[in-house]
Design a protein around this motif. Structure first.
Motif, PDB file in Angstrom:
ATOM      1  N   PHE A 184       5.087  -6.795  -5.937  1.00  0.00           N
ATOM      2  CA  PHE A 184       6.038  -7.522  -4.801  1.00  0.00           C
ATOM      3  C   PHE A 184       7.581  -7.957  -5.361  1.00  0.00           C
ATOM      4  O   PHE A 184       8.241  -8.084  -4.595  1.00  0.00           O
ATOM      5  CB  PHE A 184       5.379  -8.749  -4.332  1.00  0.00           C
ATOM      6  N   TYR A 185       7.228  -8.338  -6.676  1.00  0.00           N
ATOM      7  CA  TYR A 185       8.697  -8.936  -7.172  1.00  0.00           C
ATOM      8  C   TYR A 185       9.697  -7.625  -7.387  1.00  0.00           C
ATOM      9  O   TYR A 185      10.680  -7.735  -6.860  1.00  0.00           O
ATOM     10  CB  TYR A 185       8.429  -9.617  -8.469  1.00  0.00           C
ATOM     11  N   LYS A 186       9.281  -6.776  -7.860  1.00  0.00           N
ATOM     12  CA  LYS A 186      10.132  -5.539  -8.081  1.00  0.00           C
ATOM     13  C   LYS A 186      10.461  -4.926  -6.778  1.00  0.00           C
ATOM     14  O   LYS A 186      11.762  -4.476  -6.624  1.00  0.00           O
ATOM     15  CB  LYS A 186       9.430  -4.511  -9.025  1.00  0.00           C
TER      16      LYS A 186
ATOM     17  N   GLN B   3       4.972  -3.326   2.253  1.00  0.00           N
ATOM     18  CA  GLN B   3       5.637  -2.764   3.191  1.00  0.00           C
ATOM     19  C   GLN B   3       6.408  -3.731   4.213  1.00  0.00           C
ATOM     20  O   GLN B   3       7.771  -3.570   4.478  1.00  0.00           O
ATOM     21  CB  GLN B   3       4.880  -1.658   4.042  1.00  0.00           C
ATOM     22  N   LEU B   4       5.716  -4.603   4.803  1.00  0.00           N
ATOM     23  CA  LEU B   4       6.166  -5.481   5.982  1.00  0.00           C
ATOM     24  C   LEU B   4       7.314  -6.361   5.170  1.00  0.00           C
ATOM     25  O   LEU B   4       8.365  -6.673   5.810  1.00  0.00           O
ATOM     26  CB  LEU B   4       5.083  -6.048   6.478  1.00  0.00           C
ATOM     27  N   GLU B   5       6.890  -6.966   4.094  1.00  0.00           N
ATOM     28  CA  GLU B   5       7.906  -7.779   3.433  1.00  0.00           C
ATOM     29  C   GLU B   5       8.877  -6.936   3.255  1.00  0.00           C
ATOM     30  O   GLU B   5      10.268  -7.580   3.258  1.00  0.00           O
ATOM     31  CB  GLU B   5       7.281  -8.186   2.167  1.00  0.00           C
ATOM     32  N   VAL B   6       9.156  -5.834   2.872  1.00  0.00           N
ATOM     33  CA  VAL B   6      10.412  -4.871   2.396  1.00  0.00           C
ATOM     34  C   VAL B   6      11.315  -4.676   3.701  1.00  0.00           C
ATOM     35  O   VAL B   6      12.466  -4.970   3.676  1.00  0.00           O
ATOM     36  CB  VAL B   6       9.920  -3.532   1.868  1.00  0.00           C
TER      37      VAL B   6
ATOM     38  N   LYS C 242      -7.828  -9.795  -1.799  1.00  0.00           N
ATOM     39  CA  LYS C 242      -9.133  -8.805  -2.432  1.00  0.00           C
ATOM     40  C   LYS C 242      -8.944  -7.394  -1.612  1.00  0.00           C
ATOM     41  O   LYS C 242      -9.404  -6.433  -1.991  1.00  0.00           O
ATOM     42  CB  LYS C 242     -10.149  -9.472  -2.287  1.00  0.00           C
ATOM     43  N   ASN C 243      -8.103  -7.326  -0.426  1.00  0.00           N
ATOM     44  CA  ASN C 243      -8.324  -6.185   0.448  1.00  0.00           C
ATOM     45  C   ASN C 243      -6.955  -5.300   0.067  1.00  0.00           C
ATOM     46  O   ASN C 243      -5.858  -5.722   0.372  1.00  0.00           O
ATOM     47  CB  ASN C 243      -8.097  -6.781   1.776  1.00  0.00           C
ATOM     48  N   ARG C 244      -7.124  -4.188  -0.632  1.00  0.00           N
ATOM     49  CA  ARG C 244      -5.965  -3.661  -1.185  1.00  0.00           C
ATOM     50  C   ARG C 244      -5.059  -3.066  -0.068  1.00  0.00           C
ATOM     51  O   ARG C 244      -4.043  -2.916  -0.186  1.00  0.00           O
ATOM     52  CB  ARG C 244      -6.307  -2.354  -2.082  1.00  0.00           C
ATOM     53  N   MET C 245      -5.844  -2.626   1.151  1.00  0.00           N
ATOM     54  CA  MET C 245      -5.034  -2.095   2.139  1.00  0.00           C
ATOM     55  C   MET C 245      -4.114  -3.036   2.814  1.00  0.00           C
ATOM     56  O   MET C 245      -3.194  -2.794   3.114  1.00  0.00           O
ATOM     57  CB  MET C 245      -5.891  -1.288   3.222  1.00  0.00           C
TER      58      MET C 245
END
Length: 567
Positions: A242-244, A166-169, A156-159
């Protein structure tokens, strides 16, 4: 005391005031240990407070199940039969964890690695809660699953979600780079030894998993690991994002580009190596020609003793064919694995979300989410497979250049170097060795879906090239020369025994050329007379009577004219 029983229609929304009283002291203790100044409140140890809450769940389960739950059931006269006190209790503890993570969000956003660690521990915590709820006679009741998920609350926290993406990328990109740079990136994980002595064994059959390379399995594992982390996000659009960004662009497309880059680099190295080898062959032919002027009968011995050139700039190890076969198997594994992963519930839901978001951009609503990238992997594998066939055929041709130019040997009736009747020409031994090595690589390391196409393509290229070279104008064959040629060509043909019981059926030009060159003298002259008569309508029938069906009448007549005994 129990609250007044609500109407049956309101039972699903029932909140027992006593649960708040049970959770209050636990909340105070939780904040004391994990949200204050105590040493147990450490940002780098999220597993501490998650383990703490799991222990509270297990400690209170028997009391809630054996005391609280029956009391509520009796007091409500069965109206609240679906109310699960233990699930409500666990939901309260999960909320305490969620509040803790939310309170630490500012620091976690700054410490990327700790944010990922917290999310991973949240996932582990959610799984443990689910196991506790489903064990024994406990059930999830009609509570929303999000109430028992810390990750759902974090989403629920958009930030935090943006930073998480970003970290997953970053992590996915680093993982793909690591996989591609591994020296064993394209080695098959499971290799079955090939029996070289077997006459015509079946092509190795492994299941899809066993054809995976280290890097391909790692890429698919990275894809699935990301899914496990973000699939609990409540927002379908966030899951699609996240997928894209992470899975499609950073993992799959980057890995495919890595395969393409490696293949292009390998081909450039091979082309340089092949060029150097052809230059060496020219040098050897020049030495051979000079020696022929002095002593034609000793040409083979001279060629074998000629001083070797300096080592080529590119070594054979740099252009090992197994690397290309590994690239093909990597692509095939991804193709197969993505087809299976794409049929899971998570990715089917994602596909529906993507269609809903951009209905005009979807050509086929029934297509799977990975269909496009699967098509790209498939095309890469097929294109590279035919490049392998080209490489193998070219390597054979380059190494056979000396054999192809030794026209003199076919006209001599002498037994060179007292060679036995079954001995191969020295000039054909190296080409056969190279061909055998390459075919073994194709058979052992290349995915069987493509290996069967590749060896046929190689056979066709070898057959066509040798036929063109050996039937060219000016090449003459004595009876002993024709016998030697047949022995050499049969040896070449036998290299395909591991793929088929009748390899000669895939090198028919060579087979039929050897038939014509080895016909009995009288029969060859009679056949030549028939073929020289354009008015004879039985020319093709006569030709077929000798076992020649593929070679044309003109080509057959030309070959017969190359026999010294038909002049």
């Amino acid at each position: 005391m129990v609250a007044e029983p609500p109407l049956p229609s309101q039972a699903g929304e029932f909140q027992w005031w006593g649960m708040e009283k049970l959770l209050k002291p636990l909340d105070i203790r939780f904040k004391y240990h994990f949200r204050g100044t105590k040493k147990t409140n450490r940002l780098d140890k999220p597993e501490w407070f998650f383990s703490y809450q799991l222990s509270r769940m297990k400690e209170n389960s028997q009391f809630l199940e054996c005391v609280v739950q029956p009391t509520i059931a009796v007091a409500s006269q069965g109206v609240l039969s679906k109310y699960d006190a233990f699930a409500e209790f666990c939901s309260g503890l999960v909320q305490q964890c969620s509040d803790k993570v939310s309170g630490d969000s500012t620091m976690l956003l700054e410490e990327g690695e700790l944010l990922i660690k917290t999310i991973e521990e949240s996932l582990s915590f959610d799984s443990s809660v689910t196991e506790i709820m489903l064990s024994s006679n406990r059930r999830m009741a009609e509570l929303s699953s999000t109430k028992l998920s810390c990750v759902s609350e974090i989403s629920k926290n958009r930030m935090m979600i943006h930073r998480w993406c970003q970290l997953e990328v970053t992590m996915a990109s680093a993982e793909i780079s690591r996989l591609l740079l591994n020296p064993n990136a394209f080695e098959l994980r499971h290799i079955v030894p090939v029996d070289e002595e077997e006459e015509a064994p079946d092509i190795l059959a492994r299941d899809g998993e066993n054809w995976g390379t280290l890097s391909a399995q790692g890429a698919v594992a990275a894809l699935e690991a990301v899914s496990e982390r973000y699939k609990r996000l409540q927002s379908p659009s966030e899951r699609a994002r996240f997928y894209k960004i992470v899975q499609e662009e950073t993992i799959l497309q980057a890995y495919l580009e890595g395969l393409r880059s490696r293949a292009e680099r390998w081909i450039k190295e091979w082309e340089l190596f092949s060029k150097q080898r052809r230059e060496e062959a020219v040098r050897l032919r020049q030495h051979t020609s000079a020696k022929l002027a002095r002593d034609a009968l000793d040409v083979v011995a001279y060629a074998a003793s000629t001083e070797k050139s300096s080592a080529p700039e590119v070594s054979a190890a740099d252009v090992e064919l197994r690397t290309l076969a590994g690239l093909i198997s990597s692509a095939k594994y991804c193709q197969s694995a993505l087809g299976e992963v794409g049929d899971t519930e998570h990715f089917l839901d994602l596909q529906n979300t993507l269609i809903t978001q951009n209905p005009d951009s979807v050509e086929d609503p029934d297509a799977g989410i990975f269909d496009e990238i699967i098509s790209d992997f498939t095309k890469f594998a097929i294109d590279l497979a035919f490049q392998v066939a080209h490489v193998v055929a070219t390597d054979f041709q380059d190494s056979a250049a000396v054999y192809e130019t030794q026209g003199r040997m076919w006209t001599s009736e002498l037994k060179r170097n007292q060679a036995g009747p079954e001995e191969l020409s020295p000039e054909i031994c190296e080409p056969i060795t190279i061909l055998r090595s390459h075919l073994t690589t194709v058979r052992t390391y290349m995915h069987p879906d493509l290996a069967s196409q590749v060896w046929r393509e190689i056979a066709e290229k070898v057959d066509r090239w040798l036929f063109e070279k050996l039937s060219k104008s000016g090449m003459m064959y004595s009876s002993s020369g024709a016998v030697q040629l047949r022995q050499d060509m049969e040896a070449v043909t036998r290299q395909f025994n591991s793929f088929t019981k009748r390899p000669e059926n895939f090198l028919k030009n060579l087979k039929e050329a050897c038939i014509l060159l080895n016909l009995e003298k009288d029969r060859a002259k009679k056949l030549l007379q028939v073929l020289n008569d354009p008015r004879n309508k039985e020319r093709e029938e006569e030709l077929q009577g000798t076992g020649v069906f593929l070679i044309s009448v003109d080509a057959a007549r030309s070959l017969l004219h190359q026999r010294t005994d038909t002049l």
